[in-house]
Design a protein around this motif. Structure first.
Motif, PDB file in Angstrom:
ATOM      1  N   LEU A 379      34.141  34.180  35.950  1.00 58.74           N
ATOM      2  CA  LEU A 379      34.711  35.171  36.874  1.00 58.74           C
ATOM      3  C   LEU A 379      33.814  36.381  36.831  1.00 58.74           C
ATOM      4  CD1 LEU A 379      38.461  35.119  35.625  1.00 58.74           C
ATOM      5  CD2 LEU A 379      37.494  34.137  38.032  1.00 58.74           C
ATOM      6  N   PRO A 380      33.709  37.237  38.014  1.00 62.26           N
ATOM      7  CA  PRO A 380      32.922  38.351  37.909  1.00 62.26           C
ATOM      8  C   PRO A 380      33.654  39.560  37.056  1.00 62.26           C
ATOM      9  CG  PRO A 380      33.542  37.918  40.190  1.00 62.26           C
ATOM     10  CD  PRO A 380      34.383  36.844  39.287  1.00 62.26           C
ATOM     11  N   ILE A 381      32.855  39.977  36.213  1.00 67.58           N
ATOM     12  CA  ILE A 381      33.640  40.989  35.256  1.00 67.58           C
ATOM     13  C   ILE A 381      32.225  42.268  35.420  1.00 67.58           C
ATOM     14  CG2 ILE A 381      33.933  41.817  32.915  1.00 67.58           C
ATOM     15  CD1 ILE A 381      34.921  38.770  32.429  1.00 67.58           C
ATOM     16  N   ALA A 382      33.169  43.466  35.406  1.00 61.05           N
ATOM     17  CA  ALA A 382      32.147  44.434  35.487  1.00 61.05           C
ATOM     18  C   ALA A 382      31.358  44.860  34.013  1.00 61.05           C
ATOM     19  CB  ALA A 382      33.026  45.843  35.787  1.00 61.05           C
ATOM     20  N   PRO A 383      30.426  45.220  34.034  1.00 61.18           N
ATOM     21  CA  PRO A 383      29.593  45.840  32.540  1.00 61.18           C
ATOM     22  C   PRO A 383      30.569  46.609  32.118  1.00 61.18           C
ATOM     23  CG  PRO A 383      28.259  45.879  34.500  1.00 61.18           C
ATOM     24  CD  PRO A 383      29.385  45.603  35.151  1.00 61.18           C
TER      25      PRO A 383
END
Lengths: 472, 257
Positions: A379-383
């Protein structure tokens, strides 16, 4: 307290089962119920006798004409015998073993009702069958037969301890009554609607428009009202004497009952909580239901069927409303009241409410389906140290499939429907009215759709943003 | 002269009922016009409009139950004290020792019955298409009354202050926590903040407004008591008046056009 008294009664009476299915007092009470059923059927037999209707046996059985009254009288006599047997042999339960719900039948019924999937499929199927078979169901003898079957089912089921616990709860008694009352009035509607639909086919006006002389309100209406008021008062007093209003232990903020249930008329909403989050199931959907009901008169452009019963002239309106009222509202209340037990698990009507019953829950979000299983990437996870805007961007990207799906459902779907099945509706309603209408219908359908997706693919949320409490 | 005639001839009787007994057509008309309670009705009515198989009588029963609830409710109010100290004990005493404690049973069963009859009234009005013009707005009033009936029952549910009561209200009111924007666990509550401080917390959200507290407590009992005994009944009574008045003004009970 309750279990203590049960243990002492076991010790005193020498019985070993703290949850006995049949006791002499239960059988004696059932004897009275069968007697009431007998009395009802005597009246029905008398009615059939005066109507003097016959039915024809099939050819291989002789092809004779048999009066309906003959059949009902045989049935009534059988009921009388059953009742007398119960009243006289109540102290010897073994003698009445043929009138006790057998275990295999209990297992069969429980396997149907104790599974939300089958329960929903059966209620929806019964609803469709009701509409399809309405001509046959609306016959008085058929209606009476169904009533008798359901009452017999109730009587036989009362021989089960667990069934008695759940049905006999004082607050649940009105719900059992409501089942029969709603059933009766639905039957009455189809009876009158069929009559008018037949008349319309013959080119006649509805029955309500015929023989419609004006009569004086006094005495024709006020006397009816007076009798009605007396009857209701008597009913309430008898009900109050027979059944004590429930009062449990004093309130305690630390002892949470399991299950904790909302008042029975809100159990349909509580049931929605299984499928949607509280902000939808508890706030948005109830508001949409209220608003949608208020909008009905402004959406329904059909001028027919005003002031008389009909089905054929208002097929869509009646079907939609009945689907909302019967399977989705009353059906969910039945589910919530009688079938939801500890930990909000579903139990059969003859099943013991075991607190330790476990049900596996492995639900998956749409975003997980899309990113993990569909594209095979995380899943795309923000830094970790990114700003609020960047984080929000990532969250929206992660849940993009859900947003697209919901957008398509509520935005594009009405257009597709307007070009296909709802074409005439769209043309007659105009754009704004049609959009309100189609969105209301789609939101009503959103509950069954989510149910089916939950059961079929374990779908948890279309859009899952727990960071913002925004789960759909 | 019989006693009955003597009474009907007296000045007192004549000052109350300004016409002879309704035995003939003329006086049956007059009674409907001059009696306050009867003037809700028209003088004459279409035959099908009073057939029980058409009307189901459910609206009338709902109204009658509303009256029953008002009368038994006022009687219960003389006895019941909405405080943590007394609420449960008063109900217990109503059950066990109080004369006419059956008023509580009638009140509770009447409330259940009212919920059912108001649904059936709506069901009948829908099935006969009676919400169609010119009765659209009265249907809207009816939907509000339906909602108020449920709220009446819901607020009354708390008053016995037993386990059934507080947990049903806890479950029911927990939803308000999730109100969009206005609930502290609802989507978008973060929008309402001032200089980084959230305006919506568990002590200032929609649920707090409903309960008067962060959990179902004494403030809630007081709040629900006032809602149950004063606020919602008054609102209902007003809307019932409008509902009935509009039934008459929109042409009486629905009939084929």
């Amino acid at each position: 307290m309750n279990s203590l008294s049960q243990i002492t009664s076991c010790l005193i009476l020498g019985s070993t089962d703290p949850h006995p299915n049949v006791t002499p007092s239960v059988l004696f009470g059932l004897g009275w119920l069968y007697l009431i059923l007998f009395a009802m059927n005597v009246v029905w037999t008398w009615r059939s006798f005066h109507k003097a209707r016959h039915f024809r046996l099939p050819e291989f059985m002789g092809g004779m004409d048999i009066p309906n009254a003959a059949l009902w009288s045989i049935y009534s006599i059988a009921l009388l015998l059953v009742s007398v047997t119960h009243l006289t042999c109540a102290s010897v339960p073994e003698a009445l073993r043929w009138f006790v719900m057998p275990d295999f039948a209990k297992a069969a019924v429980d396997s149907v009702v104790a599974d939300a999937r089958i329960y929903f499929a059966v209620t929806t199927g019964a609803f469709i069958a009701m509409l399809a078979l309405r001509d046959w169901l609306a016959k008085p003898n058929v209606g009476w037969g169904i009533l008798n079957l359901s009452l017999l089912f109730l009587c036989v089921s009362l021989t089960d301890w667990d069934f008695r616990q759940i049905v006999g709860k004082p607050d649940n008694v009105p719900i059992v009554a409501m089942l029969f009352i709603v059933g009766y009035f639905t039957w009455l509607y189809f009876y009158r609607a069929n009559q008018n639909d037949r008349r319309a086919a013959e080119g006649k006006v509805p029955a309500e428009a015929e023989n419609n002389e004006k009569v004086l309100t006094w005495p024709d209406l006020v006397y009816t009202e007076m009798i009605c008021m007396i009857a209701i008062t008597a009913l309430l007093i008898l009900w109050g004497i027979a059944l004590q209003a429930p009062l449990e232990e004093p309130a305690s903020a630390v002892k949470t009952p399991n299950p904790s249930k909302a008042p029975w008329y809100f159990l349909g909403l509580q049931e929605m909580l299984v499928y949607y989050d509280p902000w939808l199931a508890g706030v948005v959907f109830p508001s949409v239901i209220i608003g949608g009901m208020m909008a009905i008169p402004y959406i329904d452009f059909n001028k027919l069927g005003n002031g008389y019963y009909t089905f054929n002239e208002r097929k869509f309106a009646i079907t939609t409303f009945m689907f909302g009222f019967l399977p989705l509202w009353v059906g969910m209340i039945i589910l919530g009241t009688f079938l939801r037990g500890p930990n909000w698990n579903i139990f059969g009507i003859y099943e013991f409410w075991d607190v330790h019953k476990l049900e596996a829950l492995n639900n998956v979000n749409l975003s997980e389906y899309f990113w993990l299983y569909g594209l095979g990437q995380p899943l795309p996870i923000a830094p970790a140290d990114s700003s609020f805007v960047v984080k929000s961007g990532y969250i929206l990207l992660r849940e993009a499939p859900g947003f697209i799906a919901i957008g398509a459902y509520l935005g594009a779907m009405p257009m597709v429907l307007a070009m296909s099945v709802f074409k005439t509706f769209f043309l007659r309603m105009g754009f704004l009215r049609y959009m309100v209408f189609s969105n209301l219908v789609l939101m009503m359908a959103a509950l069954p759709i989510k149910m089916v997706l939950r059961w079929a693919v374990n779908l948890k949320y279309f859009i899952a943003i727990p960071e913002w409490f925004f789960n759909v | 002269m019989s006693v009955g005639d003597y009474i009907r001839d007296s000045q007192i009787w004549k000052s109350i009922f300004r016409h002879p007994a309704p035995y003939d057509r003329r006086n049956r008309v007059v009674v409907m016009l001059t009696n306050f309670f009867l003037h809700l009705h028209p003088v004459s009515i279409k035959q099908h409009g009073i057939a029980l198989s058409y009307t189901w009588c459910m609206g009338g029963i709902t109204f009658f139950l509303f009256l029953v609830e008002t009368i038994t409710g006022v009687l219960l109010m003389f006895y019941y004290r909405p405080t943590l100290e007394w609420a449960f004990n008063d109900i217990l005493a109503l059950r066990d020792v109080t004369t006419l404690g059956i008023m509580r049973e009638i009140h509770r069963w009447g409330a259940h019955a009212m919920v059912i009859t108001v649904w059936l009234h709506m069901y009948r009005v829908f099935l006969t298409g009676s919400y169609k013009p010119p009765r659209e707005f009265n249907w809207v009033v009816g939907v509000i009354l339906l909602k108020l009936t449920l709220l009446l029952s819901f607020t009354g549910y708390l008053l016995p202050w037993d386990q059934l009561a507080i947990w049903a209200i806890t479950v029911g009111s927990n939803m308000a926590r999730a109100t969009p924007v206005l609930g502290h666990e609802g989507p978008g509550f973060q929008f309402l903040n001032l200089g980084g401080y959230d305006l919506i917390t568990n002590a200032s959200d929609a649920r707090f407004l409903l309960l008067g507290s962060r959990f179902v407590g004494e403030e809630t009992l007081n709040r629900f008591y006032i809602l149950h005994c004063v606020a919602i009944p008054l609102a209902s009574a007003g809307l019932i008046a409008i509902h009935f008045w509009r039934v008459r003004k929109d042409g009486g009970i629905s009939q084929p056009l």
